[in-house]
Structure formats: C-alpha cells, structure tokens
Scaffold this motif. Structure first.
Motif, PDB file in Angstrom:
ATOM      1  N   ALA A  19      17.834  43.509  29.641  1.00 49.74           N
ATOM      2  CA  ALA A  19      17.097  42.425  28.968  1.00 49.74           C
ATOM      3  C   ALA A  19      17.884  41.104  29.080  1.00 49.74           C
ATOM      4  N   LYS A  22      17.655  39.794  32.706  1.00 50.96           N
ATOM      5  CA  LYS A  22      16.304  39.293  32.986  1.00 50.96           C
ATOM      6  C   LYS A  22      16.097  37.917  32.351  1.00 50.96           C
ATOM      7  N   TYR A  23      16.591  37.790  31.109  1.00 51.47           N
ATOM      8  CA  TYR A  23      16.392  36.513  30.408  1.00 51.47           C
ATOM      9  C   TYR A  23      17.073  35.372  31.167  1.00 51.47           C
ATOM     10  N   TYR A  24      18.323  35.607  31.603  1.00 48.58           N
ATOM     11  CA  TYR A  24      19.077  34.509  32.219  1.00 48.58           C
ATOM     12  C   TYR A  24      18.719  34.273  33.686  1.00 48.58           C
ATOM     13  N   THR A  34      26.185  36.305  32.928  1.00 52.78           N
ATOM     14  CA  THR A  34      25.850  37.466  32.085  1.00 52.78           C
ATOM     15  C   THR A  34      26.968  38.512  32.141  1.00 52.78           C
ATOM     16  N   GLY A  60      13.282  43.755  19.680  1.00 52.40           N
ATOM     17  CA  GLY A  60      14.262  42.969  20.426  1.00 52.40           C
ATOM     18  C   GLY A  60      15.668  43.231  19.956  1.00 52.40           C
ATOM     19  N   GLU A  73      23.343  36.057  20.842  1.00 53.23           N
ATOM     20  CA  GLU A  73      22.203  36.308  21.743  1.00 53.23           C
ATOM     21  C   GLU A  73      21.013  36.776  20.920  1.00 53.23           C
ATOM     22  N   LEU A  75      17.155  38.401  22.016  1.00 51.13           N
ATOM     23  CA  LEU A  75      16.308  38.788  23.157  1.00 51.13           C
ATOM     24  C   LEU A  75      15.130  39.614  22.659  1.00 51.13           C
ATOM     25  N   ARG A  76      14.018  39.502  23.384  1.00 52.39           N
ATOM     26  CA  ARG A  76      12.859  40.333  23.039  1.00 52.39           C
ATOM     27  C   ARG A  76      12.673  41.437  24.077  1.00 52.39           C
ATOM     28  N   GLU A  79       8.287  40.079  27.108  1.00 47.27           N
ATOM     29  CA  GLU A  79       8.201  38.623  27.250  1.00 47.27           C
ATOM     30  C   GLU A  79       6.972  38.120  26.521  1.00 47.27           C
ATOM     31  N   ASP A 108      19.370  25.792  28.206  1.00 45.10           N
ATOM     32  CA  ASP A 108      18.259  26.622  27.716  1.00 45.10           C
ATOM     33  C   ASP A 108      17.378  25.801  26.766  1.00 45.10           C
ATOM     34  N   ARG A 111      14.888  27.660  24.330  1.00 45.23           N
ATOM     35  CA  ARG A 111      15.514  28.250  23.138  1.00 45.23           C
ATOM     36  C   ARG A 111      15.902  27.133  22.152  1.00 45.23           C
TER      37      ARG A 111
END
Ligand code: SF4
Length: 584
Positions: A19, A22-24, A34, A60, A73, A75-76, A79, A108, A111
């Motif tokens: 996760a 994927k986010y970054y 990461t 998440g 951090e 994260l979900r 998406e 970001d 965010r």
C-alpha cells in the motif's frame, strides 16, 4: 467522532508495504524513498502500525510515532477520492491520542489539501530522508470541536480528592494559618506530603508588582504573602529546607525585585535564614527534559531547583485569565519555566505546553489562595473579589475543576484545563472528584468574565467567530490600545483611521469570509498558518501580546507602540522573539 472505526496495533506486513509503495508511485518520489522510510520504521520501536477497520472491514493504516505524537503515514486499502474514511481514521486516532501532528511530503499537495481541511496546519518545513517534508500540527481549536462530548481516554481508578476550607471573614494571620492547617489535614495531613528533612519548593504567584501599590495590598493579583508565610511556618518543623521559587513574567519585572517588593526576604527568609531561601526561576540553572509524547515540543528546559526538589507545593490565586479563562493550577506553572521557555510555550502552542510542563514539574500539592480572588480582566487588571477560601488537592486538574465551579465557570471552557483532562492528567467530571469540606454550591459565587470586544474599526474587520479564547483574548487586549484618539485626527479613534486598502484580521481555524488579496490581510496564530503566504502572519498559539502589538501597530507607523516594560526588558523580549522566530 468515528462510529464503528477501530484502530488496533498491527505489524509491518507486506500488505502495508504494498500500500505504501502504491501510494508513492503516484507522487513519483522514487522507490528509494519508500525503502528508506520502511527501514526507518523497522528500526524504530516507537513507530507503530495501526490497523484501521470499520465495522470489521479493513479500511487502512496509520503509522504513528508515539514518542512524537506524529502520524508518519496514513494509507487506505482501497483508492478513493472521498476523504470521509481518512477523516474517520484520524477521528479514531485523536479520540485516544488527542493532539497529534503529521509529517507529509512537501510535494504531496493532495494530502496537504485534505489535512488542512481536517484541521492540520503547516508549522515547519524541513528535509527528512533527503526529501522536503512539512510538519502539520493539528489546530487545538479543531481538536476541541472534534472531541466535543468525548470522554477522557483514561479512566480514573479512584476519585481525586479536593478540599475546601473557609477562612473567617476577618482574615487575621492566625485565622489564615489555622485554615491552612485544616485544609492540609483534610487532604491527609502534612506527613502525607513531606517527610522529615526533605527539600520543599513553594511556587507562589508573584507575576508582577501590581499586588502592592504605594504600600497598599491589592488582593487577587498575586499570592497573599500571609498564605506563603503560614505555609513556611507549617513546613519548617518537618522540612530540611524550604525554597520559595518564582519566575515573574519577564515583561514586567525581575523576580528578585518582586521578592523584595512583597517583603519575602524580611517576612519569610527571616523566619529561619538557615533553612528558608528564595530562588529566581528565571535565572536558575536549567536542565533539558524530554516531553512524554512530544506534543508540540519534544523537550523543555526546567529550572534545576524544581528538578531537585523533593516536594513542590504550587500556590496559585483564584483568578480569571482573559485568554485561558482562569489562571489556577494548570496555568500557574507557566511561571515555573525560564523566560525563553515562556515565549516558546506561546510560539508552539500555549495550551499543550502548559500540560507538558505539568509532566515535567509535578507539584505534590496545590493550594489555591482564594482569600481574595480576581474577576473581570484578570490576571492583572481585573477587580478583586473577596472569597475567604482555600482550595487544595493533589491533582491539579481536579483542583482547577472544583475552583472553576466555585467561580461559576464550566471547567471545559478553559483550553488548558480541558486539554489536560482529555489527556488523562486528571478529571473535570464532578462524579470523579471527591470534595471534602463545604460543598461547592455552599461557597460558589459567580466570577464576572471579561467582555471580549472584537469589533473592528472603519476599515478594519475582524473575522474570529471560531477562534478559541486564546487568540480572542489576546487580540481584544491589543485592540484596546487602538481604541484611543488618533494623533492624526483626534475626533476619531485610532482603530477608525481610514486605510486605502481595507484591513482584515483572521483568527481561529475557519471563517466564512473569503480572502481578498487586494486588501491588507493579517492572519493570527497556528490556526491561520495555512494562509500565512497571503498576508502578514502573527506566529504563536496564541500569539504573544508583543507579537500582536508589533503586527497591528505596523499599520500605524507614525504611532508609538505601547510599552509594557522598561527598555532593557523590552530589548530582551525582542531578542528572545528574534531567537525563536529564527529557529528552524
Ligand atoms: S491559534 Fe489561536 S485560535 Fe487557534 S488554537 Fe491557538 S489560541 Fe486558539
């Protein structure tokens, strides 16, 4: 709050790592970012992965640094463009951790956008793992709104005891001493607090010289010297040493002058010069201590005298504070730290920093001097209110809650008292406090609170509906300096001077008024930091009066700024502020 959301300690699993990667990917910082971040978490026992679920379904992750109270951090699992579940995860986090910060990548921007919408504000820009990072601090005002009706996360096993003692109206010295002995007895007796030979530090409030004018005592401003004297006399047969320690407010006078002004040398030290001494906490040697939880500040400098004391007895006055609502046990310890720390408290967030000081300086006993209290525009310029009371206890939050109810004020209205209670420092709820002595309703007498006037002027508009009492009180205080005749045209007030461009002053986390870049815009406090680039920002939470004076009087360059101190003290203030503002 967040119905159905649970946060449970998880582990740094492969699904979390996927996760994260994927986010970054979408932010294009490269895989090394990461990898470095992941390794830093693995190496840091204080980085905790929290699994968020909603009604049993995976929602998440939050990686939370518990020593710095920072979200590293969030994260979900799926998406989504909807922020609702992110907000709910944060709601669940603040329900148990209260005031938190976050670190996000400067790049970001999405965010950043939703975090500002939630209530975080950008307080620091720095580099971490070779990438630019923004520290986001949650607005304390927003925290209070989001935690409305929320119970303290920590249950209390036992009720906290608070004693009330009436003092005869005549308030003779023997009566005061007798009442103080009775109060201590109700709390378990002196033996409970002081062992033979111990060093006891008494911390009174002698914030300024206003308590004694032309030799005439003005009640309700500083701790009554007779209460301190009676306490010293009670302690002397048991204690090895009694130190009376205070750090008067730097913009008023030196503490040693205050000791002399109130006759501490003659009336108190002379009781036993071998055992009784005075210490100026403003100039005392200091020791740096880590703040548990690291909220707002990771460490504070504490006077060595307080660190070495076996017992600290805090003796505040029963009084109103125009910004903190009251100045009682919790607010009182602002005077226990050196001048630069006082200013840093304001700069990084006074309410949290008052709570932090109580983690590091722990009075064993608090005795509120309620012989004469102070209502209206306290803590200095209010009006005395005779109460004939002493209020004491071991838990400063419970003591403040009882004292505030005696003053006819809801304890939850004082930001530092509420924050301390939300963070488990003590209860404000009546059913968690045992009151010994006369009951609150029998001694209660409503204190007048100051009327905060935030009306602007002809071309000055103030937008502060949602600000907490901190910014409102301090702005009111400075605005009063503008409500005087304008030297350019004495038929009008300075605040009504016409400006070519209209002036807006924004305070509090949110407001309904759009920001017009064509006008002069002044933004107050951490709550308005996200708008700082659109005008003049006045740093602090709440900004110190001096910062607001400099900001507002900048609009009137021909007018001399009001002075609170003599020139050398003012110069010191300026240097200290400069030092703080130059910090990374
Ligand atoms: S910046 Fe001002 S309004 Fe915001 S929490 Fe601090 S004191 Fe209150």
């Amino acid at each position: 709050m967040a119905p159905g959301i649970t946060l449970k300690k998880g582990r740094f699993s492969q699904s979390l790592r996927k996760a994260l990667e994927k986010y970054y990917e979408a932010i294009a910082v490269g895989p090394s970012y990461t990898a470095v971040k992941w390794q830093r978490w693995i190496d840091n026992a204080n980085a905790v992965p929290l699994r968020a679920t909603k009604d049993g379904n995976k929602l998440g992750w939050i990686v939370y640094n518990s020593t710095e109270s920072t979200v590293e951090e969030i994260l979900r699992d799926k998406e989504s463009t909807d922020e609702k579940d992110l907000f709910q995860m944060l709601d669940a986090l603040i329900a148990r951790e209260t005031l938190v910060a976050a670190e996000i990548l400067k790049e970001d921007t999405d965010r950043y956008r939703w975090m500002v919408k939630y209530g975080f504000r950008p307080t620091r820009f720095f580099t971490k793992d070779d990438v630019p990072v923004v520290k986001m601090d949650l607005s304390t005002s927003i925290l209070f709104k989001r935690l409305e009706r929320h119970k303290s996360p920590r249950p209390y096993r036992r009720k906290k005891r608070v004693a009330i003692e009436r003092v005869p109206e005549s308030q003779t010295y023997p009566e005061i001493k007798k009442s103080l002995e009775n109060l201590i007895r109700k709390l378990g007796g002196l033996k409970r607090f002081v062992k033979p030979g111990q060093t006891v530090v008494i911390k009174p409030n002698i914030v300024s010289d206003h308590g004694l004018k032309d030799g005439v005592w003005q009640g309700g401003i500083v701790t009554d010297t007779r209460v301190v004297k009676a306490l010293v006399e009670i302690l002397l047969p048991v204690a090895g040493r009694v130190i009376i320690a205070e750090g008067s407010s730097i913009n008023r006078s030196e503490t040693s002058e205050m000791f002399a002004h109130y006759g501490y040398d003659r009336q108190l030290v002379d009781l036993d010069p071998q055992k009784v001494s005075l210490v100026d906490l403003n100039t005392d040697e200091q020791i740096e201590k880590s703040v548990p939880g690291g909220k707002r500040m990771l460490s504070r400098k504490i006077p060595l005298t307080l660190e070495k004391a076996d017992v600290i007895i805090s003796v505040p006055v029963l009084k109103i504070h125009f910004a903190a609502i009251v100045s009682l046990a919790i607010k009182h310890l602002q005077g226990a730290v050196p001048p630069l720390e006082k200013y840093m408290s304001h700069f990084f967030g006074l309410w949290q920093n008052l709570v932090n000081i109580h983690h590091l300086v722990k009075p064993k006993l608090t005795i509120i001097d309620g012989l004469v209290g102070q209502e209206n525009f306290g803590p200095i310029s209010g009006t005395p209110k005779k109460m004939d009371l002493l209020i004491g206890g071991m838990n400063p939050v419970a003591v403040d809650a009882v004292a505030m109810r005696i003053m006819g004020i809801d304890p939850a209205t004082s930001p530092p008292v509420l924050l301390a209670s939300l963070q488990g420092m003590g209860p404000i709820e009546p059913h968690l406090i045992e009151v010994v002595g006369p009951q609150i309703q029998d001694v209660m007498s409503r204190f007048q609170q100051p009327e905060i006037d935030l009306t602007g002027g002809r071309d000055i508009t103030i937008h502060g509906e949602n600000a907490c009492p901190g910014c409102r009180g301090y702005l009111h205080f400075v605005l009063t300096k503008l409500r005087r005749p304008d030297p350019k045209d004495t038929t009008r007030l300075l605040i009504d001077r016409p400006f070519e461009k209209k002036v807006n002053i924004f305070l509090g986390p949110t407001h309904d008024h759009g920001i017009n870049p064509e006008e002069q815009n002044i933004f107050m406090g951490i709550c308005q930091l996200h708008n700082a680039h659109q005008g003049t920002h006045l740093p602090g939470c709440p900004p110190h009066a001096e910062v607001i004076v400099n900001g507002l009087f900048g609009l009137f360059p021909d007018v001399e700024k009001p002075k609170y101190a003599n020139e050398s003290e003012e110069k010191k203030l300026g240097e200290m502020l400069h030092h703080i503002l130059a910090m990374p």
